[in-house]
Design a protein around this motif. Structure first.
Motif, mmCIF file in Angstrom:
data_model
loop_
_atom_site.group_PDB
_atom_site.id
_atom_site.type_symbol
_atom_site.label_atom_id
_atom_site.label_comp_id
_atom_site.label_asym_id
_atom_site.label_seq_id
_atom_site.Cartn_x
_atom_site.Cartn_y
_atom_site.Cartn_z
ATOM 1 N N ILE A 36 0.885 -1.161 0.000
ATOM 2 C CA ILE A 36 0.000 0.000 0.000
ATOM 3 C C ILE A 36 0.924 1.211 0.000
ATOM 4 N N THR A 40 -1.239 6.102 -5.367
ATOM 5 C CA THR A 40 -2.603 6.263 -5.873
ATOM 6 C C THR A 40 -3.239 7.547 -5.358
ATOM 7 N N TYR A 90 -0.164 -1.745 -12.010
ATOM 8 C CA TYR A 90 -0.720 -0.627 -11.246
ATOM 9 C C TYR A 90 -0.171 0.693 -11.782
ATOM 10 N N THR A 120 -12.933 7.316 -7.260
ATOM 11 C CA THR A 120 -13.296 5.911 -7.014
ATOM 12 C C THR A 120 -13.192 5.120 -8.317
ATOM 13 N N MET A 123 -9.594 4.532 -8.898
ATOM 14 C CA MET A 123 -9.080 3.466 -8.040
ATOM 15 C C MET A 123 -9.407 2.095 -8.649
ATOM 16 N N LEU A 127 -6.766 -0.804 -9.904
ATOM 17 C CA LEU A 127 -6.831 -2.174 -9.383
ATOM 18 C C LEU A 127 -7.026 -3.196 -10.505
ATOM 19 N N PHE A 153 -6.899 -3.581 -0.758
ATOM 20 C CA PHE A 153 -6.809 -2.172 -1.125
ATOM 21 C C PHE A 153 -8.158 -1.461 -1.207
ATOM 22 N N GLY A 157 -8.220 2.258 -0.473
ATOM 23 C CA GLY A 157 -8.452 2.957 -1.735
ATOM 24 C C GLY A 157 -9.587 3.957 -1.642
ATOM 25 N N LYS A 160 -8.291 6.891 0.280
ATOM 26 C CA LYS A 160 -7.425 7.708 -0.571
ATOM 27 C C LYS A 160 -8.237 8.453 -1.625
#
Length: 189
Positions: A36, A40, A90, A120, A123, A127, A153, A157, A160
């Motif tokens: 992690i 991101t 990633y 979102t 993210m 992923l 995550f 995520g 974040k």
């Protein structure tokens, strides 16, 4: 002369946010295969502030400087082997995610709730790219790839994505209020 000035600002803005990504990449919580990290978060902040085109170019710059060996990836790593290794998907996903986050915001309204939706989505894109490469490079079954590349995550995520939305929109609004040219609609490649 104006063209040269705009081009220089474009390059500088992308370089600054590539550097931000390199710095945040060093904030890391180690996990078995995929750590992690703050990368991101940086992708979301970058795209929220700069938009689709500049955000994606900033992530291309970040990936390129890491690919040539500078230690800008998580854990002070760098080199082409990182991009083709288990976690490289990633990093490739950062480029696509930055473009999509910025595009969603450009096509809608620049608000914190809309930025949360965009981040979102970003993210999820990261992923997806990361898990696909992880699965094939390490030769994992899909359930194992998801267990290592997605599930750990999700909560982090979302946190974040919220932070990137809030920080990005706060900075963006202050830049607009200060009438700084970083948000110029006349982007130059």
């Amino acid at each position: 002369m104006e063209y040269q000035s705009r081009k220089l600002r474009f390059i500088l803005h992308c370089a600054i946010f590539a550097a931000l990504t390199a710095i945040l990449a060093q904030i890391e919580i180690p996990l078995p295969l995929v750590p992690i990290s703050g990368q991101t978060l940086a992708v979301g902040i970058t795209a929220t502030i700069l938009g689709s085109r500049k955000g994606a170019v900033a992530m291309v710059c970040y990936a390129a400087i890491g690919a040539v060996g500078l230690p800008v990836f998580a854990g002070f790593s760098g080199g082409l082997q990182v991009l083709v290794g288990p976690t490289g998907g990633y990093i490739v996903g950062f480029i696509v995610a930055a473009y999509c986050i910025g595009l969603i915001l450009e096509k809608s309204k620049f608000t914190v709730p809309m930025a949360m939706v965009a981040n979102t989505v970003g993210m999820v894109i990261i992923l997806i790219f990361g898990t696909i490469q992880l699965k094939f490079v390490v030769d994992l079954e899909w359930n194992k790839a998801l267990a290592l590349g997605v599930y750990p995550f999700i909560i982090v995520g979302l946190i974040k994505a919220f932070l990137a939305s809030w920080i990005g929109m706060t900075v963006r609004n202050r830049l607009i209020k200060a009438k700084l040219s970083i948000l110029s609609s006349k982007n130059v490649a």
